[in-house]
Design an enzyme around this catalytic site. Sequence first.
Site, short mmCIF file in Angstrom:
data_model
loop_
_atom_site.label_atom_id
_atom_site.label_comp_id
_atom_site.label_asym_id
_atom_site.label_seq_id
_atom_site.Cartn_x
_atom_site.Cartn_y
_atom_site.Cartn_z
N SER A 35 0.91 -1.19 0.06
CA SER A 35 -0.02 -0.10 -0.13
C SER A 35 0.87 1.23 -0.07
CB SER A 35 -0.90 -0.13 1.10
OG SER A 35 -0.16 0.13 2.50
N LYS A 101 1.10 4.26 6.83
CA LYS A 101 0.66 5.34 5.89
C LYS A 101 1.11 6.54 5.91
CE LYS A 101 -2.32 1.98 5.24
NZ LYS A 101 -2.11 1.15 4.09
#
Length: 179
Positions: A35, A101
């Site tokens: 991701s 993230k």
Amino acid sequence: MKKVTSWISTIISAVLLCTVITAFVFQPTRVSGHSMEPTLYNKEFLILSKIPYTFNLEPNYGDIVVIDSRLYRERSLKDDLMETPLLNRLNGNSDHDFWIKRVIGKAGDVLEFKNGNIYRNGEVLDEPYIKEKMDPEFNEKVTVPENNVFVMGDNRNHSNDSRVIGCIPLDHVLGKKLF
């Protein structure tokens, strides 16, 4: 017998010191998943600074952080101690509970997603680090609440992030990528 006691005492002291350092100062970790590509790759090794988390500091825009995605539960000191690399495997936590993230929004920010772009407080974000333009089907407007951040993966079309679980309370931000 004195020598054995001395060795055991030294080992216990070393384990306690390592636990405190990895819980509150620095922690090694590995990326699990895709991701954050192209910035970070699966199985890449990182060192996190836990100092901002320890002192409840808000991360900056663009910081790469590790979050605890289990927003349904409150975090405690016990979590910090049990989630050190040494003890993490023993307490049954899954690597899937912790996500890496990028911070996109902070408290009070209005984020608008339209036509594959992100607007923060009316200004389109320049994001040279993303893998590809975001799927234009995601069109929403979010206001980040107090004591929260909004995080996203750099591989926008293949990332579970705040678009899925919502804004992240600051006490669920566990550390910031150092290198």
